[in-house]
Design a protein around this motif. Structure first.
Motif, mmCIF file in Angstrom:
data_model
loop_
_atom_site.group_PDB
_atom_site.id
_atom_site.type_symbol
_atom_site.label_atom_id
_atom_site.label_comp_id
_atom_site.label_asym_id
_atom_site.label_seq_id
_atom_site.Cartn_x
_atom_site.Cartn_y
_atom_site.Cartn_z
ATOM 1 N N ILE A 54 -31.935 -10.736 44.214
ATOM 2 C CA ILE A 54 -31.379 -12.095 44.197
ATOM 3 C C ILE A 54 -31.022 -12.537 45.615
ATOM 4 O O ILE A 54 -31.286 -13.653 46.050
ATOM 5 C CB ILE A 54 -30.137 -12.158 43.276
ATOM 6 N N ASN A 57 -33.953 -13.509 47.586
ATOM 7 C CA ASN A 57 -34.494 -14.801 47.171
ATOM 8 C C ASN A 57 -33.596 -15.970 47.528
ATOM 9 O O ASN A 57 -33.988 -17.109 47.395
ATOM 10 C CB ASN A 57 -34.738 -14.799 45.651
ATOM 11 N N SER A 58 -32.362 -15.606 47.915
ATOM 12 C CA SER A 58 -31.411 -16.694 48.143
ATOM 13 C C SER A 58 -31.295 -17.079 49.610
ATOM 14 O O SER A 58 -30.552 -18.006 49.946
ATOM 15 C CB SER A 58 -30.024 -16.282 47.652
ATOM 16 N N ASP A 69 -32.165 -24.974 44.688
ATOM 17 C CA ASP A 69 -32.937 -23.736 44.800
ATOM 18 C C ASP A 69 -32.054 -22.516 44.505
ATOM 19 O O ASP A 69 -32.443 -21.602 43.776
ATOM 20 C CB ASP A 69 -33.522 -23.640 46.215
ATOM 21 N N ALA A 70 -30.853 -22.596 45.055
ATOM 22 C CA ALA A 70 -29.927 -21.476 44.843
ATOM 23 C C ALA A 70 -29.626 -21.304 43.355
ATOM 24 O O ALA A 70 -29.606 -20.185 42.822
ATOM 25 C CB ALA A 70 -28.637 -21.729 45.602
ATOM 26 N N GLU A 72 -31.459 -22.202 40.898
ATOM 27 C CA GLU A 72 -32.634 -21.663 40.202
ATOM 28 C C GLU A 72 -32.722 -20.152 40.385
ATOM 29 O O GLU A 72 -32.984 -19.411 39.442
ATOM 30 C CB GLU A 72 -33.908 -22.324 40.727
ATOM 31 N N THR A 73 -32.490 -19.751 41.616
ATOM 32 C CA THR A 73 -32.547 -18.302 41.896
ATOM 33 C C THR A 73 -31.554 -17.533 41.027
ATOM 34 O O THR A 73 -31.887 -16.544 40.392
ATOM 35 C CB THR A 73 -32.232 -18.057 43.379
ATOM 36 N N ALA A 76 -32.184 -17.024 37.344
ATOM 37 C CA ALA A 76 -33.081 -15.936 36.925
ATOM 38 C C ALA A 76 -32.289 -14.794 36.288
ATOM 39 O O ALA A 76 -32.824 -13.980 35.537
ATOM 40 C CB ALA A 76 -33.843 -15.407 38.142
ATOM 41 N N LYS B 185 -39.994 -18.421 51.070
ATOM 42 C CA LYS B 185 -38.631 -18.746 50.634
ATOM 43 C C LYS B 185 -38.247 -20.137 51.118
ATOM 44 O O LYS B 185 -37.655 -20.929 50.382
ATOM 45 C CB LYS B 185 -37.634 -17.729 51.206
ATOM 46 N N ARG B 188 -40.057 -22.629 49.166
ATOM 47 C CA ARG B 188 -39.494 -22.866 47.837
ATOM 48 C C ARG B 188 -38.313 -23.818 47.893
ATOM 49 O O ARG B 188 -38.027 -24.550 46.958
ATOM 50 C CB ARG B 188 -39.043 -21.532 47.246
#
Lengths: 656, 200
Positions: A54, A57-58, A69-70, A72-73, A76, B185, B188
């Protein structure tokens, strides 16, 4: 029910099941602990992985503040139900976004902490730095509900554990059921056989040996023991039979012997009765039964006086009391007691009393401890003699009748003798008291005669002629001599009546003392060779023995007066049943034909002018010695001295 | 507190008292933080843009030849008027991109530009945007602008200010053309556009 009393089968089952259950529990416990540790480590690793993913991805979302976006991450994380909360903090430490959206911001940490895990209650939390190219752009916060996971895992794990346990215990039960038979069946078989044997007493049964283990050995030992018991049992039975046979033979012998002795006793020609010390009839001879008109059945076991009461119509009947007195005497002295002929009437079977005369003798039968165990009462029926029946004809009959008559005569005369004896004793007693009082009363006038004769010589002696004074002296002397005579008579009389005080008397010492006193008085001017030797100590009255020696020794001194030197010897010798003491002198002696007279009262062999004396001394000696159950006698030759003897029965003698 | 402890030593009250104290402290701190965060939530557009510019260094890879050497600095250039008022200098001060120190340079004309890896084209250059981009040619340089329609017009990244938030729009064609690799990233978190086609 305690385990001790549980059947062995169940005990084994319980043991096996318990063991397997405990082993299972321990195993499961260990495994469970291991699982739990592994589970936690796994959870932590999962969380680490998750947070790293995570975080990775953040980075951009944080770096460029892209909330969407955060979100959404973070969203998950929905895939993982255990994650209950997540948040991203920007570089300045401000809360950027959080997950889930519904979560209140206040329930999240205000500011990010250091990286690392934190187990708090049922929550596992982690702060993960969000790094892009080695540069931290923010912080990720993840929170896992471990309680939920743990619960789920626990239930799953427990479920499996329980299932496995149930399976294992089930299998163990089945196994135990078949395995315990290996142990319990032989033991139970053995127990069953033992029970059967003890119930049926059949020791020929044997247990079957199953294996070579301890139970097999037990079975072997059991069988061995059974064999032993069987042998012993057989031996015992054989011996019991033998012993029984021996006993039966001995019993029969005893019975026969007893019958013989009973027969002998019962057939004795005399009249016998055997009594217990409390006068119960134990046995009776046939002759006795015939004479008393009774049967053995009515007599044996009854009391003597119950069976033979006094004749109630005879007011003077004293049979019962006489017989009882005699039997009591026998019990007391343990010596036979012969009774005078008794009138003791017998009750005929028709209840009428028949006049009977008996001559009974009662004797004791002593047991081992010298106590009277039984009394034997023997009687002779002397009724016919007493009645002097003369009804029977024939020569020998005549003789018998004569004899009976004589015996009856004897009975009568013995009764007469007894009567006269009693009369004599009474007369003797009277005489003694008479003579005592007479002697006593005689002394007073004699003293008066002597006293007044003396006074007359004193007051008027000068007026009297020489002849007159001589008469008065004669009167005085005679009165004195009569006083001495009376004194001696009093002593003699007392000797017959006074009670004897029995005690040990040392005759040697006594004789020596008397000799000494004689030396000081009568024998003062005499030359006497004394020899006193080996006199014993005897049982008797001291005063009486003193009298005996005084008399004998003063006699010896007196009758050796013409001898110079005089020789007087006191000695003793043993006879079979008595001890003999003698006093020997070398005095004037006497003719042996008068020897018997010596010991009578007033018997004198010498004139009193020659040798003074009253003639009572030796009579006293004889009386005293007679009272001590002894004898007196004397030996002599005129001029050759005399020896006076007295003897005492030996059981009275007592060694010093 | 002391009195309570005296009265009930080791009792529930001592624990309860301590807890009470804790809550009081927490209340005070959170009140303080609340006032501070209220001040911080104030929107600072160029502050954010400065940070973003700096952050691009982390999400974009330049080809080797974009730098003079291994440890030569990464330069953020500002052409025309500088709208950052020193904030960018504050952001990058002491920072590195990998081993490279980060520099901020300003110049009036494109001709004055030396070695540069990130170029910010401010609103003062809106009219000259196409010519600036054209003069850059295919130099491996990340162009960033907050000029209207900048991405459509060929700028690689455009800042869009939208309701107190700054969004990114990336022209992927432009980056690819000069050999820059933009992290997925970043992509995105951004809106991707191509040159020419315009969108509001």
């Amino acid at each position: 029910m305690s385990l001790r009393n549980t059947p062995i089968r169940r005990k084994l089952m319980v043991m096996l099941l318990l063991t397997s259950a405990v082993v299972m529990l321990l195993m499961r416990g260990t495994f469970f602990t291991y699982e739990y540790v592994t589970f936690r480590r796994e959870t932590v690793r999962q969380l680490t992985t998750l947070s790293e993913i995570i975080a990775a991805n953040s980075t951009a979302a944080l770096a460029f503040a892209n909330e969407q976006d955060a979100r959404e991450t973070l969203s998950a994380l929905r895939a993982n139900h255990d994650v209950v909360a997540a948040a991203l903090y920007d570089q300045e430490g401000h809360l950027f976004v959080h997950y889930p959206d519904t979560l209140a911001e206040t329930s999240l940490p205000k500011a990010p902490g250091d990286g690392g895990f934190n187990f708090d209650h049922s929550r596992l939390t982690k702060f993960q730095p969000v790094v892009q190219r080695g540069r931290r752009v923010g912080m990720l916060y993840l929170e896992l509900d471990t309680g939920k996971i743990t619960r789920e895992w626990l239930f799953g794990s427990l479920g499996i554990a329980l299932a496995v346990m149930a399976l294992v215990v089930g299998v163990a039960y089945l196994l135990a059921r078949s395995l315990q038979r290996q142990v319990s069946v032989p033991i139970l078989d053995l127990a069953e056989i033992a029970r059967a044997i003890s119930e049926r007493k059949d020791y020929s049964v044997r247990a079957t040996k199953v294996g070579n283990d301890e139970i097999g050995r037990l079975t072997e030992a059991f069988n061995l023991m059974l064999g032993e018991i069987e042998t012993l049992n057989r031996d015992l039975e054989r011996r019991v039979v033998e012993r029984t046979n021996q006993l039966a033979v001995a019993n029969a012998d005893l019975k026969r012997e007893r019958a013989i002795f009973e027969n002998i006793f019962e057939s004795l020609p005399g009249l016998f009765l055997v009594l217990t010390p409390d006068f119960r009839i134990v046995a009776a001879s046939n002759a006795y039964l015939t004479a008393t008109m009774t049967t053995r059945e009515t007599l044996v076991g009854r009391g003597l006086f119950e069976a033979f009461p006094d004749n109630p119509s005879d007011g003077d009947a004293d049979g019962v009391s006489n017989l009882r007195a005699s039997l009591d005497r026998v019990l007391k002295t343990a010596a036979p007691d012969t009774m005078p002929i008794q009138k003791y009437d017998i009750r005929r079977p028709d209840g009428v009393f028949e006049e009977r005369y008996w001559s009974p003798v009662n004797s004791p039968l002593l047991g081992v401890d010298r106590r009277v165990e039984y009394l034997i009462h023997r009687v002779e029926d002397v009724t016919d003699f007493v009645h002097q029946r003369t009804s029977m004809p024939g020569d020998s009959e005549q003789l018998r009748i004569k004899m009976e008559q004589m015996q009856a005569e004897i009975f009568h005369s013995s009764q007469r003798v007894q009567e006269s004896n009693q009369q004599l004793r009474a007369a003797n007693d009277e005489l003694e008291s008479f003579s005592y009082s007479v002697s006593h009363d005689l002394r007073a006038p004699l003293r008066h005669i002597d006293g007044f004769a003396g006074l007359l010589v004193k007051s008027d002696g000068s007026q009297l002629s020489d002849k007159g004074r001589g008469y008065l002296r004669h009167i005085s002397d005679s009165a004195k001599q009569m006083g001495v005579l009376i004194d001696d008579l009093l002593v003699f009389s007392r000797m017959g009546r006074s009670e004897m005080k029995m005690a040990p008397v040392n005759l040697q010492q006594l004789a020596s003392e008397i000799v000494q006193s004689l030396q000081r008085q009568e024998a003062r001017d005499r030359a006497i060779e004394w020899k006193i030797d080996g006199l014993p100590t005897v049982q008797g009255d001291f005063a009486m023995f003193r009298q005996v020696f005084v008399n004998l020794l003063s006699n010896a001194v007196k009758y050796t007066r013409p001898k110079n030197p005089a020789q007087i010897e006191v000695g003793c010798f043993d006879e079979e049943k008595e001890v003999v003491i003698f006093v020997r002198d070398n005095g004037v002696g006497f003719e042996m034909q008068y020897a018997q007279k010596l010991f009578g009262v007033f018997q004198r062999l010498h004139r009193s002018e020659e040798f003074e004396g009253t003639g009572i001394g030796l009579a006293n000696v004889r009386r005293i010695i007679t009272r001590h159950s002894g004898r007196t006698w004397a030996e002599s030759m005129p001029g050759a001295g005399a020896t006076f003897y007295f003897s005492l029965p030996k059981n009275r003698e007592q060694n010093p | 507190m002391a009195l309570l402890t005296l009265l009930f030593p080791g009792s529930l009250f001592s624990g309860a008292g301590r807890r009470l104290g804790f809550w009081l402290a927490t209340l005070a701190v959170s009140t303080l933080l609340a006032s501070k965060s209220a001040a911080q939530t104030e929107f600072k557009e160029y502050q954010l843009k400065a940070v973003f510019l700096f952050n691009f260094a982390q999400f974009v890879e330049w080809p080797e030849l974009a730098f003079a050497g291994e440890k030569s600095p990464l330069t953020i250039g500002i052409i025309g008027e500088d709208p950052f008022d020193g904030m960018l200098d504050d952001v990058v001060r002491g920072e590195h991109a990998g081993q490279r120190p980060i520099l901020v340079r300003r110049f009036k004309k494109i001709e004055e530009m030396g070695e540069c890896q990130i170029l910010f084209i401010g609103k003062s250059e809106s009219a000259r945007l196409e010519s600036i981009l054209a003069s850059l040619g295919s130099r491996p340089l990340l162009t960033v602008s907050d000029v209207d329609r900048a991405a459509r017009r060929g700028t690689m990244i455009r800042f869009i200010t939208d309701r107190k938030k700054i969004r990114l729009r990336i022209n992927l064609e432009a980056t690819k053309r000069v050999g820059l690799v933009v992290s997925s990233k970043l992509l995105r978190a951004s809106e991707i556009v191509t040159t020419g086609r315009d969108q509001p």
